[in-house]
Write an enzyme that holds these catalytic residues in place. Structure first.
Site, PDB file in Angstrom:
ATOM      1  N   GLU A 275       0.882  -1.171   0.000  1.00 18.43           N
ATOM      2  CA  GLU A 275       0.000   0.000   0.000  1.00 18.43           C
ATOM      3  C   GLU A 275       0.915   1.215   0.000  1.00 18.43           C
ATOM      4  O   GLU A 275       1.572   1.503   1.008  1.00 18.43           O
ATOM      5  CB  GLU A 275      -0.888  -0.004   1.260  1.00 18.43           C
ATOM      6  CG  GLU A 275      -1.734  -1.259   1.429  1.00 18.43           C
ATOM      7  CD  GLU A 275      -2.900  -1.326   0.448  1.00 18.43           C
ATOM      8  OE1 GLU A 275      -3.199  -0.302  -0.189  1.00 18.43           O
ATOM      9  OE2 GLU A 275      -3.488  -2.406   0.316  1.00 18.43           O
ATOM     10  N   CYS A 309      -2.252   9.047   2.794  1.00 22.68           N
ATOM     11  CA  CYS A 309      -1.950   8.546   1.450  1.00 22.68           C
ATOM     12  C   CYS A 309      -3.057   8.875   0.461  1.00 22.68           C
ATOM     13  O   CYS A 309      -2.802   9.037  -0.726  1.00 22.68           O
ATOM     14  CB  CYS A 309      -1.695   7.051   1.494  1.00 22.68           C
ATOM     15  SG  CYS A 309      -3.065   6.140   2.218  1.00 22.68           S
TER      16      CYS A 309
HETATM   17  P1  NAD Z   1       8.594   4.539   4.509  1.00 25.09           P
HETATM   18  O1  NAD Z   1       8.510   3.660   3.320  1.00 25.09           O
HETATM   19  O2  NAD Z   1       9.796   5.338   4.711  1.00 25.09           O
HETATM   20  O3  NAD Z   1       8.371   3.712   5.858  1.00 25.09           O
HETATM   21  C1  NAD Z   1       7.258   2.862   6.044  1.00 25.09           C
HETATM   22  C2  NAD Z   1       7.658   1.704   6.940  1.00 25.09           C
HETATM   23  O4  NAD Z   1       8.670   0.953   6.287  1.00 25.09           O
HETATM   24  C3  NAD Z   1       8.243   2.119   8.289  1.00 25.09           C
HETATM   25  O5  NAD Z   1       7.818   1.221   9.284  1.00 25.09           O
HETATM   26  C4  NAD Z   1       9.743   1.975   8.062  1.00 25.09           C
HETATM   27  O6  NAD Z   1      10.450   1.721   9.253  1.00 25.09           O
HETATM   28  C5  NAD Z   1       9.770   0.763   7.165  1.00 25.09           C
HETATM   29  N1  NAD Z   1      10.998   0.644   6.357  1.00 25.09           N
HETATM   30  C6  NAD Z   1      11.893   1.592   6.041  1.00 25.09           C
HETATM   31  N2  NAD Z   1      12.880   1.061   5.279  1.00 25.09           N
HETATM   32  C7  NAD Z   1      12.580  -0.235   5.111  1.00 25.09           C
HETATM   33  C8  NAD Z   1      13.188  -1.314   4.411  1.00 25.09           C
HETATM   34  N3  NAD Z   1      14.325  -1.145   3.726  1.00 25.09           N
HETATM   35  N4  NAD Z   1      12.595  -2.531   4.446  1.00 25.09           N
HETATM   36  C9  NAD Z   1      11.438  -2.706   5.110  1.00 25.09           C
HETATM   37  N5  NAD Z   1      10.825  -1.740   5.799  1.00 25.09           N
HETATM   38  C10 NAD Z   1      11.387  -0.504   5.794  1.00 25.09           C
HETATM   39  O7  NAD Z   1       7.289   5.447   4.395  1.00 25.09           O
HETATM   40  P2  NAD Z   1       6.947   6.731   5.232  1.00 25.09           P
HETATM   41  O8  NAD Z   1       7.591   7.887   4.579  1.00 25.09           O
HETATM   42  O9  NAD Z   1       7.192   6.505   6.647  1.00 25.09           O
HETATM   43  O10 NAD Z   1       5.362   6.802   5.008  1.00 25.09           O
HETATM   44  C11 NAD Z   1       4.774   7.704   4.149  1.00 25.09           C
HETATM   45  C12 NAD Z   1       4.494   7.047   2.822  1.00 25.09           C
HETATM   46  O11 NAD Z   1       3.586   5.983   3.018  1.00 25.09           O
HETATM   47  C13 NAD Z   1       3.815   7.988   1.847  1.00 25.09           C
HETATM   48  O12 NAD Z   1       4.352   7.800   0.568  1.00 25.09           O
HETATM   49  C14 NAD Z   1       2.367   7.542   1.877  1.00 25.09           C
HETATM   50  O13 NAD Z   1       1.641   7.848   0.723  1.00 25.09           O
HETATM   51  C15 NAD Z   1       2.510   6.074   2.108  1.00 25.09           C
HETATM   52  N6  NAD Z   1       1.304   5.516   2.701  1.00 25.09           N
HETATM   53  C16 NAD Z   1       0.517   4.715   1.942  1.00 25.09           C
HETATM   54  C17 NAD Z   1      -0.667   4.228   2.451  1.00 25.09           C
HETATM   55  C18 NAD Z   1      -1.579   3.359   1.624  1.00 25.09           C
HETATM   56  O14 NAD Z   1      -2.445   2.722   2.189  1.00 25.09           O
HETATM   57  N7  NAD Z   1      -1.425   3.310   0.319  1.00 25.09           N
HETATM   58  C19 NAD Z   1      -1.040   4.536   3.749  1.00 25.09           C
HETATM   59  C20 NAD Z   1      -0.207   5.354   4.490  1.00 25.09           C
HETATM   60  C21 NAD Z   1       0.980   5.836   3.962  1.00 25.09           C
END
Ligand code: NAD
Length: 539
Positions: A275, A309
């Site tokens: 997502e 998001c």
């Molecule tokens: P991010 O990808 O930086 O982090 C999300 C999660 O992934 C965190 O728990 C982080 O610790 C983990 N993570 C970081 N590096 C990783 C790796 N290499 N392997 C596995 N996990 C890892 O995202 P963010 O900036 O924290 O969140 C915002 C983003 O999320 C925005 O782009 C937003 O649109 C998206 N988002 C999407 C939805 C949806 O349902 N489509 C919902 C909420 C947020």
């Protein structure tokens, strides 16, 4: 413009004292007890501090788990999962129905924690409580039907009987972001658990206490101890370990990290749902109710300071309405109350981190430098809290500007006039993303025709995002770079299962019986297939 980071506590900055209004009685002790629920055995690393973006002061600390902790937590979860998956449906559903009631009853506790971890306004934190309750109610009442064995059409009517069974995957890994830390941890875990799985959760580093509180409440509601395991620490370290240890992965976060996770999952042929990000459009048609559309735009663009998001970052307004819509939207946005309090007194909170503030500020500065006009907002508010940024409306945005196509993930929205609906649809679709869209019109037939031409996983008509989000009987997710797979609906539960077909053959085999020549059998079978294609009810 002021320096947006002037009041932001950076590395090495002296600790800021918590504001007494922002620390409910007994909070520190409750958070310390929650930290004790993290699955860690070594504890050699110093704990991870959690700092509140509401006042820049420490909230508490959680253990920093290592890769080995992930493997151990998955193994512990697997042991509990075996018994859990064999329990009768009613026994599995009961804790979730209790959780639903407990959550609504004790919402103030979690609303405080969500606000303290994210800086969002209380009304936006409440959306998470409502979401978790809706999802718990839905799957606890309808999950049995979704998972029930299903009779399927057999290959040869009368001779073959087929059944579809659903089995839990085992241990589901769940990686959650910080922006909706309750919804995006517990709401996704609910269908996975009800389908008979254990869950291993890795919340974002900034928001571990919200997830810890939610799963502690589920345990209080009767979920077996050990069925949910939590690991806290850096995503880049723990993510690959989760991919290695789990039987399915549910990831919510940025498109860039999602791609990384998908590559790792691909190596293991591990199923995953992703997502991801969005750059969501809203279309205001000439016959739209203008007041309602303006209210929708305010909620769509500025809920959780745009860190949603499915929030609206691009608004296409018909030429006839453009000036009127812009004036009213600007006026309404200027009236929004920005505040720092653990109550319902503010309309919008702050951004969640210095990184978020820096990105939003960079997008707006770049747009202004390239000629965009700031109609309201456009500046940080360090006088209120470290990462506050005013709700911002821009016009004159062009493809040369970063925020034209990139996700800003902040309280910044661009307005564009359009002359023809065809043009508006084309421009709405001209994005790498395809998560959510919103249409405002009095003509619902037209709305449906426009909606189905939009390349987005959800489309809200006369609403910005909540109608589709809260309709949890229906799937939700992204087209294009916004993701893979769906949460909610039948898909949102079946993805946590393995499908198995059991087919029973009676009488004749599906092959030449003994003594019948293969050629004769092929001819007879061809004739049978022709009949099957022609007779209604046998197709
Ligand atoms: P991010 O990808 O930086 O982090 C999300 C999660 O992934 C965190 O728990 C982080 O610790 C983990 N993570 C970081 N590096 C990783 C790796 N290499 N392997 C596995 N996990 C890892 O995202 P963010 O900036 O924290 O969140 C915002 C983003 O999320 C925005 O782009 C937003 O649109 C998206 N988002 C999407 C939805 C949806 O349902 N489509 C919902 C909420 C947020």
């Amino acid at each position: 413009m002021t320096d947006p980071l002037a009041n932001a506590a950076g590395p090495g900055a002296p600790p800021v004292a918590p504001h007494p209004r922002l620390r409910p009685d007994g909070l520190a002790e409750r958070l310390a007890a929650l930290a004790g629920r993290v699955a860690i055995s070594s504890g050699s690393e110093p704990p991870d501090p959690v700092v509140s973006p509401l006042d820049g002061s420490p909230l508490g600390a959680v253990p920093r788990c290592g890769i080995d902790d992930v493997g151990r937590a998955a193994a512990a979860a697997r042991i509990v999962q075996e018994d859990w998956s064999r329990r009768a449906w009613a026994e599995r559903a009961e804790p979730f129905l209790r959780f639903h009631d407990l959550l609504l009853e004790r919402q103030d506790e979690i609303l405080d924690i969500i606000q303290l971890e994210t800086a969002k306004a209380r009304k936006h934190a409440f959306e998470e409580v409502a979401d978790a309750a809706i999802v718990a109610r839905h799957y606890a009442h309808h999950g049995e039907e979704i998972l029930a064995p299903r009779r399927r059409k057999g290959a040869l009517p009368g001779l073959t009987t087929a059944w579809e069974y659903r089995h839990p995957k085992g241990v589901v890994g769940l990686i959650a972001p910080w922006n909706y830390p309750l919804s995006l941890s517990v709401s996704d875990a609910i269908p996975a658990l009800l389908a008979g799985n254990a869950v291993l959760v890795k919340p974002d580093r900034q928001t571990p206490f919200t997830a810890l509180w939610a799963f502690a409440l589920l345990a209080e509601a009767g979920l077996p101890a050990g069925l949910v395991q939590m690991v806290t620490g850096a995503g880049s370290e723990l993510g690959p370990a989760l991919v290695a240890a789990c039987d399915y992965l549910s990831f919510t976060g940025s498109t860039a990290t999602g791609r990384r996770v998908a590559r790792q999952a691909g190596e293991r042929l591990l199923g995953c749902s992703l997502e991801l990000g969005g750059k969501n459009p809203m279309l205001v048609l000439p016959d739209a109710d203008l007041d309602a559309a303006v209210e929708g735009a305010v909620r769509g663009a500025f809920s959780n300071s745009g860190q949603l998001c499915i929030s609206i970052e691009r608004i296409y307004v018909h030429d006839e309405l453009f000036r009127q819509f812009t004036d009213r939207f600007v006026c309404r946005t200027r009236g929004l109350r920005l505040g720092v309090s653990l109550d319902y007194e503010s309309d919008m909170g702050g951004l969640a981190s210095a990184d978020q503030l820096a990105k939003v500020d960079a997008h707006v500065r770049d747009a202004v430098a390239e000629g965009a006009e700031v109609r309201c907002g456009g500046r940080a508010r360090p006088d209120l809290a470290p990462f506050y940024y005013e709700p911002t409306i821009l016009t004159g945005v062009t493809p040369a500007m970063a925020l034209y196509a990139e996700e800003t993930f902040g309280p910044v929205v661009s307005l564009y006039p359009y002359a023809s609906l065809h043009d508006a649809i084309e421009r709405a679709n001209a994005s790498q993303y395809g998560l959510n869209a919103s249409i405002w019109t009095a003509d619902l037939d037209l709305a449906m025709r426009v909606a189905t031409r939009l390349e987005c996983g959800t489309v809200n008509v006369n609403e910005a995002y909540a109608a589709a989000w809260a309709s949890v009987d229906s799937p939700m997710g992204g087209f294009k770079d916004s993701g893979l797979g769906r949460r909610h609906g039948v898909e949102g539960m079946l993805k946590f299962t393995e499908a198995q077909t059991v087919a029973v053959q009676r009488g004749l085999p599906i092959g030449a019986p003994p003594g019948v020549a293969d050629e004769l059998f092929s001819r007879a079978m061809s004739q049978a297939l022709r009949v099957l294609n022609r007779v209604p009810g046998l197709r």
